[in-house]
Design a protein around this motif. Structure first.
Motif, PDB file in Angstrom:
ATOM      1  N   PRO A  39      50.636  19.559  41.931  1.00 56.23           N
ATOM      2  CA  PRO A  39      51.848  20.140  42.513  1.00 56.23           C
ATOM      3  C   PRO A  39      52.098  21.578  42.081  1.00 56.23           C
ATOM      4  CG  PRO A  39      52.412  18.544  40.828  1.00 56.23           C
ATOM      5  CD  PRO A  39      50.945  18.447  41.016  1.00 56.23           C
ATOM      6  N   LEU A  40      51.363  22.061  41.074  1.00 58.21           N
ATOM      7  CA  LEU A  40      51.566  23.439  40.642  1.00 58.21           C
ATOM      8  C   LEU A  40      50.679  24.412  41.415  1.00 58.21           C
ATOM      9  CD1 LEU A  40      51.827  22.846  36.794  1.00 58.21           C
ATOM     10  CD2 LEU A  40      53.672  23.089  38.445  1.00 58.21           C
ATOM     11  N   ARG A  41      49.860  23.894  42.336  1.00 54.13           N
ATOM     12  CA  ARG A  41      48.994  24.766  43.131  1.00 54.13           C
ATOM     13  C   ARG A  41      49.303  24.605  44.616  1.00 54.13           C
ATOM     14  NH1 ARG A  41      44.377  25.800  39.583  1.00 54.13           N
ATOM     15  NH2 ARG A  41      42.992  26.248  41.307  1.00 54.13           N
ATOM     16  N   ASN A  42      49.232  25.711  45.337  1.00 55.15           N
ATOM     17  CA  ASN A  42      49.525  25.717  46.766  1.00 55.15           C
ATOM     18  C   ASN A  42      48.228  25.444  47.530  1.00 55.15           C
ATOM     19  OD1 ASN A  42      50.171  26.321  49.394  1.00 55.15           O
ATOM     20  ND2 ASN A  42      51.255  28.222  48.926  1.00 55.15           N
ATOM     21  N   PHE A  43      48.134  24.286  48.205  1.00 54.14           N
ATOM     22  CA  PHE A  43      46.873  23.957  48.874  1.00 54.14           C
ATOM     23  C   PHE A  43      46.664  24.718  50.181  1.00 54.14           C
ATOM     24  CE2 PHE A  43      48.856  21.385  52.071  1.00 54.14           C
ATOM     25  CZ  PHE A  43      49.787  20.565  51.460  1.00 54.14           C
ATOM     26  N   ALA A  44      47.621  25.555  50.563  1.00 58.19           N
ATOM     27  CA  ALA A  44      47.406  26.399  51.736  1.00 58.19           C
ATOM     28  C   ALA A  44      46.755  27.725  51.359  1.00 58.19           C
ATOM     29  CB  ALA A  44      48.724  26.650  52.461  1.00 58.19           C
ATOM     30  N   LEU A  45      46.623  27.982  50.055  1.00 58.79           N
ATOM     31  CA  LEU A  45      46.041  29.246  49.595  1.00 58.79           C
ATOM     32  C   LEU A  45      44.680  29.000  48.968  1.00 58.79           C
ATOM     33  CD1 LEU A  45      49.012  31.064  47.807  1.00 58.79           C
ATOM     34  CD2 LEU A  45      48.079  31.530  50.072  1.00 58.79           C
ATOM     35  N   LEU A  46      43.805  30.017  48.999  1.00 59.30           N
ATOM     36  CA  LEU A  46      42.557  29.942  48.235  1.00 59.30           C
ATOM     37  C   LEU A  46      42.911  29.756  46.768  1.00 59.30           C
ATOM     38  CD1 LEU A  46      40.514  32.772  49.960  1.00 59.30           C
ATOM     39  CD2 LEU A  46      40.037  30.316  50.036  1.00 59.30           C
ATOM     40  N   PRO A  47      42.069  29.050  45.979  1.00 53.44           N
ATOM     41  CA  PRO A  47      40.752  28.538  46.327  1.00 53.44           C
ATOM     42  C   PRO A  47      40.746  27.193  47.053  1.00 53.44           C
ATOM     43  CG  PRO A  47      41.204  28.100  44.038  1.00 53.44           C
ATOM     44  CD  PRO A  47      42.414  28.818  44.571  1.00 53.44           C
ATOM     45  N   SER A  48      41.910  26.660  47.412  1.00 47.45           N
ATOM     46  CA  SER A  48      41.918  25.372  48.097  1.00 47.45           C
ATOM     47  C   SER A  48      41.342  25.495  49.499  1.00 47.45           C
ATOM     48  CB  SER A  48      43.348  24.840  48.160  1.00 47.45           C
ATOM     49  OG  SER A  48      43.422  23.747  49.041  1.00 47.45           O
ATOM     50  N   LYS A  49      40.542  24.513  49.904  1.00 48.48           N
ATOM     51  CA  LYS A  49      40.018  24.511  51.273  1.00 48.48           C
ATOM     52  C   LYS A  49      40.530  23.278  52.031  1.00 48.48           C
ATOM     53  CE  LYS A  49      35.752  26.940  50.067  1.00 48.48           C
ATOM     54  NZ  LYS A  49      35.540  26.726  48.614  1.00 48.48           N
ATOM     55  N   ALA A  50      41.722  22.817  51.639  1.00 45.85           N
ATOM     56  CA  ALA A  50      42.235  21.560  52.184  1.00 45.85           C
ATOM     57  C   ALA A  50      42.385  21.602  53.704  1.00 45.85           C
ATOM     58  CB  ALA A  50      43.564  21.212  51.527  1.00 45.85           C
ATOM     59  N   TYR A  51      42.827  22.729  54.243  1.00 47.72           N
ATOM     60  CA  TYR A  51      42.999  22.818  55.695  1.00 47.72           C
ATOM     61  C   TYR A  51      41.651  22.864  56.400  1.00 47.72           C
ATOM     62  CZ  TYR A  51      48.069  23.327  55.638  1.00 47.72           C
ATOM     63  OH  TYR A  51      49.420  23.092  55.488  1.00 47.72           O
ATOM     64  N   LEU A  52      40.719  23.648  55.835  1.00 52.66           N
ATOM     65  CA  LEU A  52      39.380  23.747  56.443  1.00 52.66           C
ATOM     66  C   LEU A  52      38.696  22.397  56.476  1.00 52.66           C
ATOM     67  CD1 LEU A  52      37.739  27.023  55.090  1.00 52.66           C
ATOM     68  CD2 LEU A  52      38.087  26.377  57.480  1.00 52.66           C
ATOM     69  N   ARG A  53      38.859  21.660  55.391  1.00 50.89           N
ATOM     70  CA  ARG A  53      38.190  20.356  55.290  1.00 50.89           C
ATOM     71  C   ARG A  53      38.996  19.247  55.957  1.00 50.89           C
ATOM     72  NH1 ARG A  53      37.137  20.687  49.005  1.00 50.89           N
ATOM     73  NH2 ARG A  53      35.282  21.987  48.965  1.00 50.89           N
ATOM     74  N   ARG A  54      40.139  19.586  56.548  1.00 50.36           N
ATOM     75  CA  ARG A  54      41.010  18.593  57.192  1.00 50.36           C
ATOM     76  C   ARG A  54      41.391  17.477  56.209  1.00 50.36           C
ATOM     77  NH1 ARG A  54      41.890  19.552  62.462  1.00 50.36           N
ATOM     78  NH2 ARG A  54      43.006  17.570  62.543  1.00 50.36           N
ATOM     79  N   GLU A  55      41.707  17.855  54.999  1.00 50.91           N
ATOM     80  CA  GLU A  55      42.186  16.885  54.010  1.00 50.91           C
ATOM     81  C   GLU A  55      43.691  16.714  54.090  1.00 50.91           C
ATOM     82  OE1 GLU A  55      38.867  17.844  50.533  1.00 50.91           O
ATOM     83  OE2 GLU A  55      40.820  18.811  50.473  1.00 50.91           O
ATOM     84  N   VAL A  56      44.363  17.596  54.801  1.00 45.68           N
ATOM     85  CA  VAL A  56      45.825  17.580  54.825  1.00 45.68           C
ATOM     86  C   VAL A  56      46.308  16.520  55.808  1.00 45.68           C
ATOM     87  CG1 VAL A  56      47.918  18.932  55.154  1.00 45.68           C
ATOM     88  CG2 VAL A  56      45.827  20.051  54.365  1.00 45.68           C
ATOM     89  N   ILE A  57      47.199  15.652  55.329  1.00 51.24           N
ATOM     90  CA  ILE A  57      47.878  14.701  56.214  1.00 51.24           C
ATOM     91  C   ILE A  57      49.149  15.414  56.654  1.00 51.24           C
ATOM     92  CG2 ILE A  57      49.010  12.444  56.327  1.00 51.24           C
ATOM     93  CD1 ILE A  57      46.743  12.088  53.808  1.00 51.24           C
ATOM     94  N   VAL A  58      49.169  15.802  57.918  1.00 50.51           N
ATOM     95  CA  VAL A  58      50.117  16.825  58.354  1.00 50.51           C
ATOM     96  C   VAL A  58      51.386  16.227  58.944  1.00 50.51           C
ATOM     97  CG1 VAL A  58      49.560  17.293  60.779  1.00 50.51           C
ATOM     98  CG2 VAL A  58      49.758  19.195  59.157  1.00 50.51           C
ATOM     99  N   TRP A  59      52.515  16.932  58.775  1.00 48.18           N
ATOM    100  CA  TRP A  59      53.756  16.594  59.465  1.00 48.18           C
ATOM    101  C   TRP A  59      53.949  17.603  60.590  1.00 48.18           C
ATOM    102  CZ3 TRP A  59      55.481  17.261  53.926  1.00 48.18           C
ATOM    103  CH2 TRP A  59      55.327  16.057  53.218  1.00 48.18           C
ATOM    104  N   GLY A  60      54.014  17.087  61.817  1.00 42.14           N
ATOM    105  CA  GLY A  60      54.084  17.995  62.958  1.00 42.14           C
ATOM    106  C   GLY A  60      55.412  18.719  63.083  1.00 42.14           C
ATOM    107  N   ASP A  61      56.436  18.252  62.339  1.00 37.75           N
ATOM    108  CA  ASP A  61      57.774  18.802  62.577  1.00 37.75           C
ATOM    109  C   ASP A  61      58.192  19.851  61.550  1.00 37.75           C
ATOM    110  OD1 ASP A  61      59.760  16.076  61.147  1.00 37.75           O
ATOM    111  OD2 ASP A  61      57.914  17.050  60.484  1.00 37.75           O
ATOM    112  N   CYS A  62      57.286  20.253  60.645  1.00 34.13           N
ATOM    113  CA  CYS A  62      57.659  21.365  59.768  1.00 34.13           C
ATOM    114  C   CYS A  62      56.454  22.245  59.465  1.00 34.13           C
ATOM    115  CB  CYS A  62      58.345  20.896  58.487  1.00 34.13           C
ATOM    116  SG  CYS A  62      57.368  19.823  57.461  1.00 34.13           S
TER     117      CYS A  62
END
Lengths: 139, 195
Positions: free
Chosen positions: B36-59
């Motif tokens: 929780p202390l790291r933002n997974f939308a920023l590098l070095p995280s590749k969570a979005y590229l790897r489609r690891e994010v379970i997304v909420w469409g409303d925010c």
């Protein structure tokens, strides 16, 4: 637990003083204990509709902040989609016998009364599928 | 077929002056075993590229950066919003508290408490371990953590939850004060009774 230690003199001069050190233990964060939240499935799905009152009763006697939902008190049988829901609540009066709201109100008042009269200790007993919580007067 | 990761703003008079790529906003969501202390939308995280994010469409995710200097308009707008809420309400429930950057939460709650010193803060906090929970509780000044009775999947687990969150003092518990008295021999009467 406690230990006897020696404090050096505050000014640097003079005798050491004997003192009792009692370490402070941490505490866990205060809880806001919900019987059912808007994210939980209804009791009908998770266990049974009858389970709602017993769960609600145990939470009513919890030594913490408590929370609930209108759907739980009304025994609404489904998990609502809060994002997409457009319908309005049906407002029930305090004396309505629909749901468990009236029973929970009595239990909450009983808990408040007992705490004001000095009952402070709790005990949870669990046997097979049944749980009971007892509040006792401390001596 | 697959969940969309971006909310795309429509092209109209207001939005057409911006770079078209800026109109695709990343949706917020959660990932397993997040720190929780790291933002997974920023590098070095590749969570979005790897489609690891379970997304909420409303925010959508807002770019707070390291501080107000990174996005002055956003910080001012959101602080005014939070302060307005703090003037209006007695308490806040922080949804998904573990996904709010700590420096953002601290700044806005500090500002909220200036206008409402008795603001009650409860939070839905799932950091994954107690020490991290305590870190968030102490930095943000959370008054209560939300706990759910129906998370107890069987009677034994539910009893455990009741004991942990619902029993303030258990029957027959030796209090520290009693042990202290006993140690100094100040009192000869027993402080504890086993019922």
């Amino acid at each position: 637990m406690t230990s006897i230690e020696e404090l050096p003199p505050p000014t640097g001069k003079g005798p050491v003083r004997s003192c009792i050190i009692s370490p402070l233990r941490g505490s866990s964060p205060h809880a806001l204990f919900f019987d059912l939240t808007h994210d939980n499935e209804s009791p009908l799905h998770k266990r049974s509709a009858e389970d709602a009152l017993s769960t609600g009763a145990l939470i009513a006697f919890s030594g913490s902040a408590i929370g609930s939902t209108k759907g739980f008190d009304d025994l609404y049988p489904k998990l609502l989609d809060l994002v997409g829901e457009k319908r309005l609540y049906e407002v029930l009066g305090i004396d309505e016998t629909q749901g468990i709201g009236k029973a929970k109100r009595i239990l909450n008042h009983l808990h408040t009364q007992m705490v004001l009269e000095g009952y402070a200790e709790g005990y949870v007993h669990q046997e097979n599928d049944v749980r009971l919580m007892i509040l006792l007067l401390p001596r | 077929m697959v969940d969309t990761y971006f909310t795309r703003l429509p092209r109209n008079d207001v939005t057409s002056k911006f770079n078209p790529t800026a109109l695709a906003l990343a949706n917020n969501g959660w990932i397993w075993n997040a720190d929780p202390l790291r933002n997974f939308a920023l590098l070095p995280s590749k969570a979005y590229l790897r489609r690891e994010v379970i997304v909420w469409g409303d925010c959508v995710k807002l770019r707070y950066g390291a501080g107000p200097q990174d996005n002055p308009w956003l910080w001012e707008y959101m602080q005014n919003y939070v302060v307005g809420l703090a003037r209006t309400f007695d308490g806040f429930r922080i949804d998904n508290c573990h996904s709010t950057p700590l420096h953002v939460g601290v700044a806005f709650l500090d500002a909220a408490r200036v206008v409402n010193p008795n603001l009650y803060i409860c939070a839905e906090l799932f950091t994954g371990n107690e020490n991290m929970d305590i870190h968030f509780v102490s930095r943000l000044g959370i008054n209560s953590l939300i706990r759910e009775a129906y998370n107890g999947h069987d009677p034994k687990e539910f009893s455990r939850l009741l004991y942990r969150f619902g029993v303030d003092r258990s029957v027959g518990k030796i209090s520290k004060f009693c042990a202290y008295c006993e140690g100094l021999r100040l009192a000869q009467v027993p402080c504890m009774e086993i019922v």
